[in-house]
Design an enzyme around this catalytic site. Structure first.
Site, mmCIF file in Angstrom:
data_model
loop_
_atom_site.group_PDB
_atom_site.id
_atom_site.type_symbol
_atom_site.label_atom_id
_atom_site.label_comp_id
_atom_site.label_asym_id
_atom_site.label_seq_id
_atom_site.Cartn_x
_atom_site.Cartn_y
_atom_site.Cartn_z
ATOM 1 N N GLN A 1 39.788 -28.452 24.379
ATOM 2 C CA GLN A 1 38.989 -28.837 22.378
ATOM 3 C C GLN A 1 40.225 -30.408 22.348
ATOM 4 O O GLN A 1 40.226 -30.240 21.610
ATOM 5 C CB GLN A 1 38.158 -28.663 21.178
ATOM 6 C CG GLN A 1 39.407 -27.360 20.521
ATOM 7 C CD GLN A 1 38.297 -27.083 19.239
ATOM 8 O OE1 GLN A 1 37.835 -26.263 19.338
ATOM 9 N NE2 GLN A 1 39.202 -27.648 18.476
ATOM 10 N N CYS B 1 35.729 -28.057 17.442
ATOM 11 C CA CYS B 1 35.381 -27.284 17.734
ATOM 12 C C CYS B 1 32.778 -26.799 17.960
ATOM 13 O O CYS B 1 32.779 -26.687 18.436
ATOM 14 C CB CYS B 1 35.517 -25.614 17.123
ATOM 15 S SG CYS B 1 35.511 -25.777 15.436
ATOM 16 N N HIS C 1 36.543 -21.545 12.653
ATOM 17 C CA HIS C 1 35.829 -22.106 14.216
ATOM 18 C C HIS C 1 34.778 -21.552 14.491
ATOM 19 O O HIS C 1 34.197 -20.683 14.483
ATOM 20 C CB HIS C 1 36.833 -21.206 14.709
ATOM 21 C CG HIS C 1 37.225 -21.522 16.796
ATOM 22 N ND1 HIS C 1 37.580 -23.121 16.854
ATOM 23 C CD2 HIS C 1 37.186 -20.779 17.804
ATOM 24 C CE1 HIS C 1 37.378 -23.473 18.117
ATOM 25 N NE2 HIS C 1 37.864 -21.698 18.357
#
Length: 547
Positions: free
Chosen positions: A350, A356, A495
């Protein structure tokens, strides 16, 4: 805290009642042995040490002797000295044996003995202070500039018989003057300090460090530049060597000397975290990764998960009653890996876009589609989610939630990466209406949270799963082993990743997690994390896709 104060109460000392200690310069003996506990109050960790030193040799044991560092300076056999790093490993019979690693000094790498005790330059005599040990003398040194202020304090007793000082406690406080914050606070307690000991402490042959059993390393070895074996974060030469290797590997070019110094300081801080963690033999390792010079603010750009709106849940219920999950799980294999079945696409990166939330959900969609598509795995476009999911709660590279991605997939469906275009590491113009083939999902399911068996059942029957985690500083430096981080939380999730399987080691279930930081991070882009105690929130909000 009381535990660490008590450690020093038995410290032997000789009070000086007949001389004026103001006139005795603060300096340590050349030969000594002691034990110490270092407590980092700011970082929340504790490390124990045993130290031996003469004028020609030094030895430091960490983690109750599990890891040993022995240095012998230049002599007839080793012109530039030699350094040994000795640590336990498990052999095929699962017995612990000592592994001996050695690095020979060179003209460009002359080993310095490890002192451990603080340097005493610029300390000023304050006077008696017996808050720790009776007849203790206090010394203070202060240093400041426009941004930082450092206050160092040493407490010591004077041995009049041998005319030298013995350390009792050392405290260092670093303040950020601009923000008014205490950024670093460490306390070292020293005990059992003496100047006489058996010199066999430096005999490396007792650890099978003969010529046939050692593994030799050089300054360029990955064990040195990545895992920091033989490297001391407090040694400027060592920091510069590893930092230069890092800059070359990851092509770092900083704007000016100020930025270079800032990055170097961050790098040194991470070197400390790596060495302190690896010495504890926790079952996983940290190392120098591409994030070793990044600020916390910059790391947010490599994550991007936002909290779901309150009350937002999947539209398709988890089809396994909680009271039956354990029975179902008993028939599952002890290890399961969706990569072997062909349900997982390659690891992607990413980069510095907070996307994410699109990678974890896309991985779940790819696997679910392959399950109903005869096992044919298609690489779907998470860039489409990044570009198009704004009306559903996504904010492109500024972050988003899993439900924003899922709700958009239900409305429009995912195109393939081949047709929509590759990931660009940036927000783009939504082009979904021009796609010839899309794969809309019927919905998404919340797996029963905080339940190891439920995650196993979901992974085997519906995986990959999209999972959330609290990605800490340790997480960003992960390089292998089964991760278990006591500094993370189970609720501050930042995340999104994909759970693609599980395994067992020593009776401990671990999850196989696909990250979105490229194949050079972790174990070829993957994380192995313990299932114990919902570590880092991995089982807090798992989901899967339904077509």
């Amino acid at each position: 805290m009381n535990r660490f104060w008590l450690l020093i109460f038995g410290l032997p000392f000789v009070a000086a009642a007949t001389i004026d200690l103001k006139d005795e310069p603060l300096d340590w003996p050349g030969t000594y042995h002691f034990e110490a506990v270092r407590m980092s109050i700011s970082a929340g960790n504790v490390q124990d040490y045993s130290v031996w030193k003469t004028n020609h040799s030094s030895r430091v044991d960490y983690n109750k002797g599990a890891v040993k560092s022995i240095i012998v300076d230049e002599n007839a056999k080793y012109r530039y000295g030699v350094s040994y790093e000795i640590h336990p490993e498990t052999d095929d019979g699962e017995d612990a044996i000592f592994k001996c690693n050695v690095m020979l000094g060179s003209e460009d790498n002359i080993f310095d003995l490890k002192i451990i005790l603080p340097e005493t330059d610029n300390f000023e005599y304050v006077g008696p202070d017996s808050q720790t040990v009776e007849n203790t003398i206090k010394f203070v040194a202060e240093d400041s500039d426009l941004e930082t202020k450092t206050i160092k304090t040493i407490w010591a007793t004077y041995d009049e018989k041998n005319n030298n000082w013995h350390p009792v406690r050392y405290e260092v406080k670093n303040y950020n003057e601009l923000l008014g914050l205490l950024e670093k606070h460490e306390i070292w307690d020293y005990f059992n300090f003496n100047t006489g000991f058996d010199k066999s402490a430096f005999d490396v042959s007792q650890y099978d460090c003969d010529d046939e059993n050692v593994e030799e390393h050089t300054l360029q070895s990955e064990t040195v530049t990545k895992f920091l074996m033989f490297m001391d974060p407090e040694n400027d030469k060592h920091v510069d060597h590893v930092f230069n290797s890092f800059k070359n590997k990851f092509v770092r070019n900083y704007a000016d000397n100020n930025e270079h110094e800032t990055r170097r300081n961050i790098f040194r801080k991470n070197m400390r975290l790596i060495t302190e963690t690896n010495r504890q033999k926790l079952g996983y390792t940290l190392g120098v990764t591409q994030f070793a010079d990044r600020t916390p603010e910059e790391m947010q750009r490599h994550k991007g998960l936002r909290t779901r709106p309150e009350g937002k849940v999947g539209n398709i219920p988890f089809p396994y009653p909680e009271h039956k999950i354990r029975d179902i799980a008993e028939d599952l294999p002890s290890e399961y890996d969706l990569r072997i079945l062909g349900y997982v696409s390659k690891v992607k990166n990413q980069e510095d876009c907070g996307s994410c939330w699109t990678f974890g959900t896309t991985a779940a969609a790819e696997g679910a589609l392959a399950r109903i598509n005869g096992g044919r795995l298609l690489s779907l476009s998470n860039q489409a989610i990044l570009d198009c999911a704004w009306p559903y709660g996504g904010s492109g590279c500024e972050g988003g939630s899993d439900n924003a991605a899922y709700d958009w997939m239900m409305k429009f469906g995912l195109p393939t990466e081949e047709e929509y275009g590759s990931y660009t590491n940036a927000d783009g113009i939504c082009n979904i209406k021009n796609m010839s083939t899309i794969y809309p999902i019927r919905g998404w399911t919340d797996v029963t949270p905080l339940n190891v068996e439920a995650l196993k059942v979901a992974a085997v029957n519906h995986g990959p799963l999209s999972v959330s985690i609290d990605a800490t500083d340790k997480f960003s430096l992960y390089t292998g082993g089964i991760f278990y981080d006591t500094t993370c939380t189970t609720k501050r999730l930042n995340h999104e990743m994909a759970l693609v399987g599980y395994g067992e080691r020593d009776g401990d279930t671990y999850w196989i997690i696909k990250n979105s930081w490229g194949p050079d991070w972790g174990v070829e882009g993957y994380l192995l994390i313990s299932s114990r105690n919902n570590n880092c929130g991995i089982a807090t909000e798992p989901t899967y896709v339904v077509y």
